[in-house]
Motif scaffolding. Structure first.
Motif, mmCIF file in Angstrom:
data_model
loop_
_atom_site.group_PDB
_atom_site.id
_atom_site.type_symbol
_atom_site.label_atom_id
_atom_site.label_comp_id
_atom_site.label_asym_id
_atom_site.label_seq_id
_atom_site.Cartn_x
_atom_site.Cartn_y
_atom_site.Cartn_z
ATOM 1 N N ALA A 535 0.839 -1.207 0.000
ATOM 2 C CA ALA A 535 0.000 0.000 0.000
ATOM 3 C C ALA A 535 0.871 1.254 0.000
ATOM 4 C CB ALA A 535 -0.932 -0.004 1.211
ATOM 5 N N MET A 536 1.986 1.165 0.702
ATOM 6 C CA MET A 536 2.878 2.318 0.780
ATOM 7 C C MET A 536 3.526 2.577 -0.594
ATOM 8 S SD MET A 536 5.763 2.826 3.610
ATOM 9 C CE MET A 536 5.595 4.190 4.689
ATOM 10 N N PHE A 604 -1.426 -7.875 -8.839
ATOM 11 C CA PHE A 604 -1.048 -7.316 -7.544
ATOM 12 C C PHE A 604 -2.312 -6.900 -6.790
ATOM 13 C CE2 PHE A 604 2.972 -6.708 -9.902
ATOM 14 C CZ PHE A 604 3.806 -7.398 -9.026
ATOM 15 N N TYR A 605 -3.355 -6.665 -7.549
ATOM 16 C CA TYR A 605 -4.664 -6.359 -6.963
ATOM 17 C C TYR A 605 -5.617 -7.508 -7.257
ATOM 18 C CZ TYR A 605 -3.330 -1.434 -6.363
ATOM 19 O OH TYR A 605 -2.726 -0.270 -5.965
ATOM 20 N N ASP A 606 -6.689 -7.595 -6.460
ATOM 21 C CA ASP A 606 -7.831 -8.439 -6.796
ATOM 22 C C ASP A 606 -8.888 -7.521 -7.391
ATOM 23 O OD1 ASP A 606 -7.058 -10.990 -6.023
ATOM 24 O OD2 ASP A 606 -7.500 -10.599 -3.904
ATOM 25 N N TYR A 607 -9.621 -8.048 -8.347
ATOM 26 C CA TYR A 607 -10.657 -7.238 -9.011
ATOM 27 C C TYR A 607 -12.017 -7.913 -8.831
ATOM 28 C CZ TYR A 607 -6.582 -5.015 -11.081
ATOM 29 O OH TYR A 607 -5.398 -4.353 -11.251
ATOM 30 N N LEU A 615 -5.701 -4.342 -3.084
ATOM 31 C CA LEU A 615 -4.402 -5.015 -3.114
ATOM 32 C C LEU A 615 -4.578 -6.458 -2.648
ATOM 33 C CD1 LEU A 615 -2.097 -2.186 -1.803
ATOM 34 C CD2 LEU A 615 -1.646 -3.541 -3.862
ATOM 35 N N TRP A 616 -3.942 -7.368 -3.324
ATOM 36 C CA TRP A 616 -4.063 -8.797 -3.012
ATOM 37 C C TRP A 616 -3.410 -9.064 -1.650
ATOM 38 C CZ3 TRP A 616 -0.075 -12.866 -4.569
ATOM 39 C CH2 TRP A 616 -0.526 -14.153 -4.216
ATOM 40 N N PRO A 617 -4.172 -9.581 -0.700
ATOM 41 C CA PRO A 617 -3.605 -9.777 0.641
ATOM 42 C C PRO A 617 -2.409 -10.724 0.639
ATOM 43 C CG PRO A 617 -5.992 -10.124 0.649
ATOM 44 C CD PRO A 617 -5.584 -9.975 -0.779
ATOM 45 N N GLY A 618 -2.347 -11.632 -0.345
ATOM 46 C CA GLY A 618 -1.252 -12.610 -0.405
ATOM 47 C C GLY A 618 0.114 -11.968 -0.652
ATOM 48 N N ALA A 620 1.721 -9.863 1.077
ATOM 49 C CA ALA A 620 2.534 -9.808 2.305
ATOM 50 C C ALA A 620 3.294 -11.119 2.498
ATOM 51 C CB ALA A 620 1.643 -9.517 3.504
ATOM 52 N N ASP A 621 2.685 -12.241 2.060
ATOM 53 C CA ASP A 621 3.353 -13.534 2.238
ATOM 54 C C ASP A 621 4.560 -13.691 1.311
ATOM 55 O OD1 ASP A 621 1.320 -14.036 3.987
ATOM 56 O OD2 ASP A 621 0.071 -15.079 2.492
ATOM 57 N N LEU A 622 4.620 -12.860 0.270
ATOM 58 C CA LEU A 622 5.757 -12.951 -0.657
ATOM 59 C C LEU A 622 6.960 -12.160 -0.153
ATOM 60 C CD1 LEU A 622 3.998 -12.468 -4.124
ATOM 61 C CD2 LEU A 622 4.360 -14.561 -2.827
ATOM 62 N N GLN A 623 6.770 -11.450 0.956
ATOM 63 C CA GLN A 623 7.866 -10.617 1.461
ATOM 64 C C GLN A 623 8.585 -11.329 2.608
ATOM 65 O OE1 GLN A 623 5.216 -7.051 2.130
ATOM 66 N NE2 GLN A 623 6.787 -6.055 0.890
ATOM 67 N N PRO A 624 9.809 -11.839 2.341
ATOM 68 C CA PRO A 624 10.540 -12.537 3.406
ATOM 69 C C PRO A 624 10.842 -11.578 4.554
ATOM 70 C CG PRO A 624 11.879 -12.345 1.400
ATOM 71 C CD PRO A 624 10.557 -11.759 1.084
ATOM 72 N N LEU A 625 11.042 -10.316 4.209
ATOM 73 C CA LEU A 625 11.377 -9.310 5.215
ATOM 74 C C LEU A 625 10.273 -8.265 5.188
ATOM 75 C CD1 LEU A 625 14.036 -8.510 6.865
ATOM 76 C CD2 LEU A 625 14.443 -6.917 4.990
ATOM 77 N N LYS A 626 9.847 -7.817 6.355
ATOM 78 C CA LYS A 626 8.820 -6.758 6.356
ATOM 79 C C LYS A 626 9.360 -5.563 7.117
ATOM 80 C CE LYS A 626 4.848 -9.751 5.912
ATOM 81 N NZ LYS A 626 5.637 -10.988 5.870
ATOM 82 N N LEU A 627 9.442 -4.416 6.422
ATOM 83 C CA LEU A 627 9.975 -3.218 7.070
ATOM 84 C C LEU A 627 8.891 -2.557 7.912
ATOM 85 C CD1 LEU A 627 11.986 -1.645 4.099
ATOM 86 C CD2 LEU A 627 12.872 -3.022 5.987
ATOM 87 N N ASP A 628 9.326 -1.912 8.987
ATOM 88 C CA ASP A 628 8.382 -1.168 9.818
ATOM 89 C C ASP A 628 8.015 0.114 9.075
ATOM 90 O OD1 ASP A 628 7.072 0.366 11.635
ATOM 91 O OD2 ASP A 628 8.791 0.639 12.993
ATOM 92 N N PRO A 629 6.726 0.288 8.721
ATOM 93 C CA PRO A 629 6.340 1.457 7.917
ATOM 94 C C PRO A 629 6.803 2.775 8.536
ATOM 95 C CG PRO A 629 4.461 0.005 8.251
ATOM 96 C CD PRO A 629 5.592 -0.564 9.054
ATOM 97 N N ASP A 630 6.820 2.856 9.879
ATOM 98 C CA ASP A 630 7.212 4.112 10.517
ATOM 99 C C ASP A 630 8.690 4.419 10.330
ATOM 100 O OD1 ASP A 630 4.704 4.741 11.344
ATOM 101 O OD2 ASP A 630 4.879 3.628 13.234
ATOM 102 N N GLY A 631 9.467 3.391 10.014
ATOM 103 C CA GLY A 631 10.904 3.625 9.861
ATOM 104 C C GLY A 631 11.317 3.879 8.408
#
Ligand code: NAD
Length: 733
Positions: A535-536, A604-607, A615-618, A620-631
Motif C-alpha cells: 500500500a505504501m 497485484f490487486y484483486d478485481y 491489493l491482493w492480501p497474499g 505480504a506472504d511474498l515478502q521474506p522481510l517486512k519493514l516497519d512502515p514508521d521507519g
C-alpha cells in the motif's frame, strides 16, 4: 485608431461592436500587442460619448484559446535581466506591474460605467474567458463546439486576470474551487447552470442577443460591486465557511500531495479574496500570480506542455526537404485492440481505412469496436447517428490483403510474434503500392530487424501507439537503421492528421517510453522485495504524482507481458541483464500463481466483480522481510520512483536513442504520465541541477545498487556546468 487585432464598429443604436480577429492566426490569443490594442479600443468606447455600450465578440470560429504563454516566459526572462541591471527590488516591482496588466484592464472594463457584453461564439478559454467574465453580460453559443473554461492549472498556473475572484463570486465556493482546480472545458448548458454565463443563443444570434441586452438597459455594474452583495457561500468566517475551508485544504492535499504550488495559490486567492473588496482581492490574486510565475513548476510545465508541445506539433522533427504528403487511405493489419483503435482514429481524420485480419469475422470485430465507441458518443449526445454512420462507412473490414493496393500508409498491429509479423509484412508488401510506407506498431521487437522482411527498408518504420489508442495522445515514431526521411515525413504527417503528438526515437530495446516505464514498474517490484508494504509503494507512486502506483500500472499492462519481456531480455542480453528479485517475484505471480493482472482479475490487486479493486492480501506472504512502515523514508521512496525513470531517459539520450530534451519531456508526460509538475524526465534533472542529481544517484546506488549509477554523460555535462536543455539552446525553465 489603428488596431491590428480588433475591429471597432459603431452601430446606429450607439452600441459598439468590438470584433477580435488576430490576423494570420486561426485562433485569437492574448499577447502584448493584443492587450495594447484591447486597451486602446476599450478607452475609445469609454471616452466617446456617442457610444452607449459595447459588445465584444470574435471574428473567428472560436472566441479565444487564451494567452500566448511565451509572453509569460518572456516576462520571466526580463525579470532576470532587470534584476542584474536595476537590482532585485526594482525588477520585482516592474515584474508585478507587468503581470497584472491584464487584470487591471479587465477591471477597467468592469468598472468603467458603460455596459460591456460578451458574445462567445465558440471555444473561449483562459485569459479569453477572463475577458468574458469581466464583461457585465455573457451570451454563449448553444453549439457543440462552444466551451468555456480556465485551464491554466494544467500548465502549472492559475487564472491571474481576475478569474479566481470572479468565479468565486459567481458560484458556491466548493464549485468554484473544483472548477479552478480541474481546469475543465465546460459545455454551454453546464456553464449556464454554473452561473458562468447569462444566456445561451444560436451561434448566429449571440451578437444580437448581447446587443439586445445593452439596448434593453443592461446594468454596467458587476454584482459584487453592488452595495449589500453577499458571496454565494456566505462569509468565509461564518458557520457555513467553517464547513467549507477545512475540507477544502484537505482535498487540496489529497489531490496534489502539495506538488502544485498553483493549486495552493488558488486556495489562497479565493480564501483571502472573498474577505476583501474586489480591487484588493484582485491585488491579492496578482501577487500570487507573480509568485507562481516564478516557481520552477510553472516554468517547467509552460516550457514543456505549451512551448515544446507546440513546437513538436508544428513539425519540429519533419525533414524540411520532404513534400507535404496527401494521405487518403490507410491500411491496418490486425483488427485487434490496437488496430481497431488506430483505424478509428484515422477515420475520424477523414481517411478511408482498410482493416485486415485473419478472417472476415475477426476483421468485423475490429469495426464493431469502432462502432461501439461511436455509438456511446451518440448516446451521450456528443455525436449523431448520421455522423457515426459516415465515419463507419470509411472503415472497410476484410481478410483480403489485396485491399491494401490503394493505401498510402499501412500499419501492422498483429500479434507480438516475430514470425506472425514477418508473414504479415511479406503479404502486405506483395499487395502494397511501390511508394507506400509500411509501419509496425510493435512494442518490443526491434524495427531494424522487422524491416529485414520488407524489400524497401527505407520505407519502413515504427509507429508505436499507446493504449487505449482513442485516449492516449502520444505516438513514438521509431527510426530503424535504414528508415528514410520520406517514411519519417509520412509518419509525422499521419500522426498530425489524427491529432496526436509525435516524438521521434531511434531503435532500441523498449524504445523510449516503455524503457522508462519499465524502470518505474521494476522499482515497485524491488521495493516489494525489500519489505516495503504494498500500500505504501502505491501511495508513494501517487505522491510522486504518477497517474497510478507501479503495481497498479503493471496490472494494467499485464504481468505476463512483464514476465515475457524479462525472459526475452535475458535471452538476448544474458542473465545479468535482469534483476533476480524482480524475476522471482514475477515468476511467483505469473508462472506459479497464474496472476496476470487486470485481464484475469488477479494481479497485484484483486478485481472483484462488484466494488473497487483491492491489493491482493497474499502479497505480504511474498515478502521474506517486512519493514516497519514508521521507519521508512517516504521522501526517498518518492525520489527513487522518479529518479529511476529520469536515469533511463538520461541513458537514452547518452545512447542516442532520443536526441531532443523537448521530445523526451513531452513524451514522458503524454506517454506515461511522468509527474507533470516536473516538466518531464529531463526537466526534472535539469531543475534539480546535474551535480545534485549525480550526487543523489551516487547515494541511491550505494544503498540500492547499480541501477542508480549515474551515466558519465550526465557527470560530463555537470562538470561543464551544462544542462540537457543547453543542447537545444533553450533558456532555462
Ligand atoms: P490483439 O491480440 O488485440 O490483436 C492482434 C490482432 O491481429 C488479432 O485480431 C489477430 O486476429 C490479428 N492477426 C494475427 N495474425 C494476423 C495476420 N497474419 N494477419 C492479419 N491479422 C492477424 O493485440 P494488440 O494488443 O492489438 O497488439 C497488437 C500489436 O500492438 C502488438 O505488436 C503489440 O505489441 C502492439 N502494442 C500493443 C499495445 C497494448 O497495450 N495492447 C500497446 C502498444 C503496442
Amino acid at each position: 485608431m489603428n488596431l491590428k487585432n480588433f475591429r471597432l464598429e459603431l452601430g446606429d443604436d450607439a452600441i459598439a461592436l468590438l470584433v477580435w480577429d488576430c490576423p494570420g492566426r486561426s485562433m485569437n490569443v492574448l499577447n502584448p500587442e493584443v492587450i495594447s490594442d484591447l486597451a486602446t479600443a476599450v478607452e475609445r468606447v469609454i471616452g466617446d460619448p456617442a457610444i452607449k455600450g459595447c459588445v465584444i465578440t470574435s471574428g473567428k470560429d472560436s472566441f479565444s484559446g487564451g494567452a500566448d504563454l511565451t509572453m509569460l516566459e518572456t516576462l520571466g526572462h526580463q525579470l532576470a535581466a532587470r534584476s542584474r541591471s536595476e537590482g532585485r527590488e526594482a525588477a520585482m516591482a516592474a515584474f508585478f506591474e507587468g503581470t497584472r496588466q491584464l487584470s487591471l484592464l479587465y477591471r477597467r472594463i468592469e468598472t468603467c460605467g458603460k455596459p460591456f457584453a460578451c458574445a462567445i461564439n465558440g471555444l473561449c478559454l483562459g485569459g479569453g474567458f477572463e475577458l468574458a467574465l469581466a464583461c457585465h453580460y455573457r451570451v454563449v453559443a448553444d453549439s457543440d463546439k462552444a466551451r468555456v473554461g480556465l485551464p491554466e492549472i494544467k500548465v502549472g498556473l492559475f487564472p491571474g486576470g481576475g478569474g479566481t475572484q470572479r468565479v468565486a463570486r459567481l458560484m458556491p465556493t466548493p464549485d468554484a474551487l473544483q472548477m479552478l482546480f480541474r481546469g475543465d472545458q465546460i459545455r454551454p448548458g453546464m456553464a449556464k447552470a454554473m452561473n458562468l454565463v447569462h444566456e445561451l443563443a444560436p451561434v448566429a444570434d449571440v451578437v444580437s442577443q448581447a446587443r439586445a441586452w445593452i439596448a434593453g438597459g443592461g446594468k454596467a455594474i458587476a454584482p459584487w460591486d453592488e452595495k449589500n452583495w453577499r458571496p454565494p457561500s456566505g462569509k468565509v468566517f461564518s458557520p457555513g465557511g467553517m464547513m467549507i475551508w477545512p475540507p477544502a485544504n484537505a482535498i487540496y492535499r489529497r489531490e496534489t500531495f502539495d506538488n502544485y504550488p498553483a493549486a495552493k495559490a488558488v486556495l489562497t486567492c479565493v480564501y483571502e479574496g472573498l474577505q476583501l473588496p474586489m480591487d484588493s482581492a484582485l491585488k491579492v490574486e496578482s501577487r500570487q500570480f507573480a509568485y507562481i510565475l516564478r516557481t520552477p513548476e510553472a516554468a517547467a510545465m509552460i516550457r514543456t506542455l505549451f512551448g515544446s508541445m507546440g513546437e513538436i506539433n508544428k513539425g519540429l522533427r519533419r525533414p524540411k526537404d520532404q513534400p507535404a504528403s496527401t494521405l487518403r487511405r490507410l491500411g491496418v493489419i490486425g483488427a485487434g485492440f490496437m488496430g481497431a483503435g488506430i483505424g478509428l482514429s484515422a477515420a475520424r481524420a477523414g481517411l478511408s481505412v482498410v482493416l485486415i485480419d485473419r478472417d472476415q469475422a475477426a476483421a468485423d470485430k475490429g469495426k464493431a469496436h469502432a462502432e461501439a465507441i461511436l455509438t456511446k458518443e451518440v448516446m451521450k449526445g456528443r455525436s449523431t447517428l448520421p455522423e457515426r454512420d459516415k465515419l463507419l462507412a470509411l472503415i472497410t473490414p476484410t481478410p483480403d490483403y489485396v485491399a491494401l493496393a490503394d493505401c498510402d500508409l499501412v500499419i501492422e498491429a498483429v500479434f507480438e510474434d516475430r514470425a506472425v509479423k514477418a508473414e504479415a509484412i511479406k503479404k502486405a508488401q506483395a499487395a502494397m503500392r511501390a511508394d507506400a510506407v509500411l509501419a509496425s506498431n510493435t512494442s518490443t521487437l526491434p524495427i531494424s530487424s522487422l524491416a529485414e522482411n520488407f524489400a524497401r527498408p527505407a520505407d519502413f518504420l515504427g509507429l508505436h501507439f499507446f493504449s487505449p489508442v482513442e485516449k492516449m495522445p502520444l505516438v513514438e515514431i521509431i527510426m530503424g537503421t535504414k528508415s528514410g526521411p520520406r517514411a519519417l515525413a509520412i509518419g509525422l504527417d499521419f500522426v498530425k492528421m489524427i491529432k496526436k503528438t509525435p516524438i521521434v526515437v531511434n531503435d532500441a530495446r523498449g524504445f523510449f517510453a516503455n524503457r522508462c516505464v519499465g524502470a518505474y514498474i521494476r522499482e515497485g517490484h524491488l521495493m516489494l522485495g525489500e519489505g516495503v508494504p504494498a500500500a505504501m509503494i502505491e501511495n508513494v507512486g501517487r505522491m510522486a504524482w504518477m497517474p497510478v502506483g507501479p503495481l497498479a500500472l503493471n496490472d494494467e499492462v499485464a504481468l505476463d507481458l512483464a514476465w515475457k519481456v524479462l525472459q526475452a531480455t535475458k535471452a538476448d542480453l544474458g542473465a545479468d541483464a535482469v534483476d533476480p528479485v524482480q524475476e522471482k517475484l514475477l515468476e511467483t505471480m505469473v508462472v506459479k500463481g497464474g496472476r496476470l493482472g487486470r485481464k484475469n482479475a488477479k494481479g497485484f490487486y484483486d478485481y472483484p466483480e462488484r466494488g473497487p479493486k483491492r491489493l491482493w492480501p497474499g502479497l505480504a506472504d511474498l515478502q521474506p522481510l517486512k519493514l516497519d512502515p514508521d521507519g521508512i523514508d517516504v521522501g526517498e521512496l518518492k525520489q527513487r520512483l522518479l529518479v529511476v525513470q529520469a536515469l533511463e531517459a538520461a541513458r537514452a539520450v547518452a545512447e542516442g536513442i532520443i536526441a531532443d530534451p523537448r521530445e523526451a519531456d513531452v513524451g514522458s508526460i503524454l506517454g506515461f504520465g511522468f509527474a507533470p509538475f516536473t516538466g518531464g524526465v529531463l526537466s526534472y534533472i535539469d531543475n534539480m541541477g546535474l551535480t545534485a542529481f549525480a550526487a543523489l544517484c551516487d547515494k541511491l546506488a550505494t544503498k540500492y545498487g547499480a541501477r542508480f549509477t549515474c551515466p558519465d554523460f550526465v557527470r560530463d555535462l555537470a562538470r561543464q556546468g551544462k544542462r540537457f536543455y543547453d543542447q537545444v539552446g533553450r533558456q532555462a525553465a
